[in-house]
Write an enzyme that holds these catalytic residues in place. Structure first.
Site, short mmCIF file in Angstrom:
data_model
loop_
_atom_site.label_atom_id
_atom_site.label_comp_id
_atom_site.label_asym_id
_atom_site.label_seq_id
_atom_site.Cartn_x
_atom_site.Cartn_y
_atom_site.Cartn_z
N HIS A 191 0.82 -1.21 0.00
CA HIS A 191 0.00 0.00 0.00
C HIS A 191 0.85 1.26 0.00
CE1 HIS A 191 -3.11 -2.92 0.61
NE2 HIS A 191 -3.85 -2.05 -0.04
N GLU A 433 -11.45 -10.39 -6.14
CA GLU A 433 -10.01 -10.38 -5.93
C GLU A 433 -9.50 -11.66 -5.27
OE1 GLU A 433 -8.95 -7.02 -3.45
OE2 GLU A 433 -10.75 -7.19 -2.26
N ASP A 457 -4.73 -7.90 -5.26
CA ASP A 457 -4.88 -9.09 -4.42
C ASP A 457 -5.02 -10.35 -5.26
OD1 ASP A 457 -4.70 -8.48 -1.66
OD2 ASP A 457 -6.44 -7.20 -1.92
N CYS A 504 -10.20 -2.34 -10.78
CA CYS A 504 -9.61 -1.22 -10.03
C CYS A 504 -8.23 -1.55 -9.49
CB CYS A 504 -10.54 -0.77 -8.91
SG CYS A 504 -10.92 -2.06 -7.74
C1 PEP Z 1 -6.84 -4.74 -5.34
O1 PEP Z 1 -6.62 -5.64 -4.53
O2 PEP Z 1 -6.58 -4.85 -6.56
C2 PEP Z 1 -7.39 -3.46 -4.90
C3 PEP Z 1 -7.79 -2.57 -5.79
O3 PEP Z 1 -7.49 -3.19 -3.60
P1 PEP Z 1 -6.29 -2.95 -2.57
O4 PEP Z 1 -5.06 -2.65 -3.35
O5 PEP Z 1 -6.71 -1.82 -1.69
O6 PEP Z 1 -6.20 -4.25 -1.83
MG MG Z 2 -7.54 -5.70 -2.60
#
Ligand code: PEP
Ligand code: MG
Length: 580
Positions: A191, A433, A457, A504
């Protein structure tokens, strides 16, 4: 000149002076202070000793209360050692006379003390080494902690070099002064990496140890495209990168002209490009980059930037700000995706050895129903202020989704009883995911209004590769055919049941994959606002038929390296000048 290879997580080039933050392992490099900083640094040392003393005194009190005075005595010894006049004199002398930084002085002096104890006979005296290390660590934590606070109060441009930065530390970096950053640890999907992209500053993670080779104020280059860090660059390298920096800037200016144009392919197929945001303030960037809405609002960042638990009102204020600013365009609010992976300081059970497989995300919300309800109520209240949609993260089974929907129905009933307005027909979707969700997607289609594929994920769960671990970063790739086949399956199932599907994950912010994703049938993506212009540029330069051919050929390949090479060839064929 020294070159370090790390993992490229946020593109672009940054050139500037280093600001160094040492690691928790406390290998403190020798650093000299400017003459006029000595008094200030002596004060910093004094503050750190006082803070460490207070902390130990507090612990002594608690232990004495719970276990008795004999166990608390150890803290009294530590307090005595920490405030020993001789130790203090030695530290001050090093700062005053030799101009060492307080961190280096503490490390030098206490390590010398430890060596003396090490040479002594007898287990009791040898045991004292642990006490000395404990005092060293505690003091350094206070000193470095204070230096970390400087991060939020910078007044000149720097490149931040750190062992690690937490997502919230990264989020608090001011891009006006922090031109880029490098961390020794961290993986491609962490993150911290995602926040760096959102800030739009070049970043490289996972370089391995190098902080002892660099001092604050030295010249450094960060190449966020290649994942390179260059220490002490020579004139020729500097000139080359300065030229590259100018090219990047002029390409960005060129793309600005696309802001108000639609992302239509050459055969006029409309592609929806939405934005991923972490903080309400990012709505400005959505407008600047021409986003069609917010496709992912990572609401958990409200927790990462607060010291205390946010109240329903705190949630509501943030959501209301986003809903109103987006003026009727869709805003997908994802419910809390919290876990030990995002909050390093979070209290976790002893069994939480692998936070990514543990109590995170929707699982955490379902276990903490009150916390979940507070957030759901706030989202529902904000739903009358704009085109708000609600999305659950990390759904892996139907029962999980149904449980989440039940709590949502409860929250609605609660608001209804109190006469509080909300959108009764709010669209409810889920992240796709976890591989199990894709395997069961034809059952999910009747229970949600939309899907959004989370590749960050998905990649880690399909390939069994931790997204935040630099040691396996070479195995973490969106280009792996197993990942591509799952994406294809998800889009096909959603399409055949006429359920909206978007993506996303970071994958769709990389123009390398744009043609492939369009060819697989994706018509909606949500990406870091900074990447919208270049992805739009690709969309506007290709036809769907051309993309379908690219997708077909890609799926014939059997490894990530070939997939990337092939996609690069196709992209440079369409847009030869694209900096990659
Ligand atoms: C993902 O897992 O692709 C996602 C968009 O969410 P995050 O990166 O917050 O886990
Ligand atoms: Mg995710």
């Amino acid at each position: 000149m020294e070159r370090l290879q790390g993992i490229a997580v946020s593109p672009g080039v940054a050139i500037g002076e280093a600001l160094v933050f040492d690691n928790e392992g406390f290998r403190i490099p020798r650093r000299f202070l400017p003459r006029d900083a000595v008094e200030e640094e002596l004060e910093r040392l004094d503050n750190a000793i006082q803070a460490a003393t207070r902390e130990m005194d507090h612990r002594r009190g608690r232990v004495a209360e719970q276990l008795g005075d004999q166990y608390a005595a150890i803290f009294s010894v530590h307090i005595q050692m920490l405030n020993d006049r001789r130790l203090r004199d030695e530290l001050e002398e090093m700062i005053h006379q030799r101009h060492y930084s307080p961190e280096y002085a503490v490390s030098r002096v206490l390590r010398r003390y430890a060596k003396v104890f090490e040479s002594l006979e007898g287990p009791y005296l040898r045991e004292r080494i642990h006490d000395i290390f404990d005092i060293e660590k505690r003091l350094l934590r206070h000193l470095l902690g204070e230096r970390r606070e400087e991060l939020a109060q910078l007044t000149s441009e720097v490149l931040v070099l750190a062992h690690n930065l937490t997502p919230s530390e990264t989020a608090n970096l001011n891009p006006k002064f922090v031109l880029g950053f490098v961390t020794e640890i961290g993986g491609p999907g962490s993150h911290t990496a995602i926040v760096a992209e959102a800030l739009g500053i070049p970043a490289v993670v996972g370089t391995g140890p190098f902080l002892t080779d660099v001092s604050g104020g030295e010249m450094v280059i960060i190449d966020g495209d290649q994942g390179l860090v260059i220490l002490h660059p020579d004139e020729e390298t500097l000139a080359r990168y300065r030229h590259e920096l100018v090219e990047h800037q002029s390409y960005a200016v060129k793309l600005e002209s696309l802001r108000d144009l639609p992302a239509d392919t050459t055969d006029t197929t409309r592609i929806e490009l939405m934005a991923n945001i972490e903080f309400p303030t990012e709505v400005n960037q959505c407008a600047e980059r021409g986003a069609n809405g917010v496709g992912l609002y990572r609401t958990e960042f409200l927790y990462l930037s607060c010291d205390t638990e946010p109240s329903e009102e705190d949630h509501y204020q943030a959501y209301a700000q986003v809903a109103q600013a987006m003026a009727g365009t869709p805003v997908v609010m994802r419910t809390l995706d919290l876990g030990a992976d995002k909050m390093p300081g979070m209290q976790v059970s002893e069994d939480e050895r692998n936070p990514f497989l543990g109590l995170r995300s929707i699982r955490l919300s379902l276990r903490n129903v009150e916390l979940f309800r507070i957030q759901l109520r706030a989202i529902l209240r904000a739903s009358v202020l704009g085109n708000v949609r609600l999305m659950f993260p990390l759904i892996s089974t139907l029962m999980e989704l149904r449980q989440a929907r039940m709590i949502l129905a409860d929250a609605m009933e609660d608001l209804e009883e109190k006469g509080i307005a909300f959108d009764r027909n709010i669209q409810v979707g889920m992240m796709v995911e976890v591989p199990s969700a894709i395997m069961m997607l034809d059952r999910f289609v009747t229970e949600v209004d939309f899907f959004s594929i989370g590749t960050n994920d998905l990649i880690q769960y399909v390939l069994a590769v931790d997204r935040g671990n630099k040691d396996v970063a070479n195995l973490y790739s969106a280009a792996e055919p197993a990942v591509l086949w799952l994406i294809k399956r998800a889009i096909e199932i959603a399409d055949s049941h006429q359920v909206a599907i978007s993506m996303c994950g970071q994958m769709c912010g990389n123009p390398l994959y744009t043609m492939l994703l369009l060819g697989l049938g994706l018509r909606s993506m949500s990406l870091t606002p900074a990447h919208i212009p270049e992805v739009k540029h690709v969309c506007r330069s290709v036809s769907i038929e051309q993309c379908q051919q690219v997708a077909e050929r890609t799926l014939l390949l059997d490894n990530a390296r070939d997939v990337k090479t092939y996609l690069k060839e196709e992209l440079t064929g369409v847009l030869p000048g694209l900096p990659m």
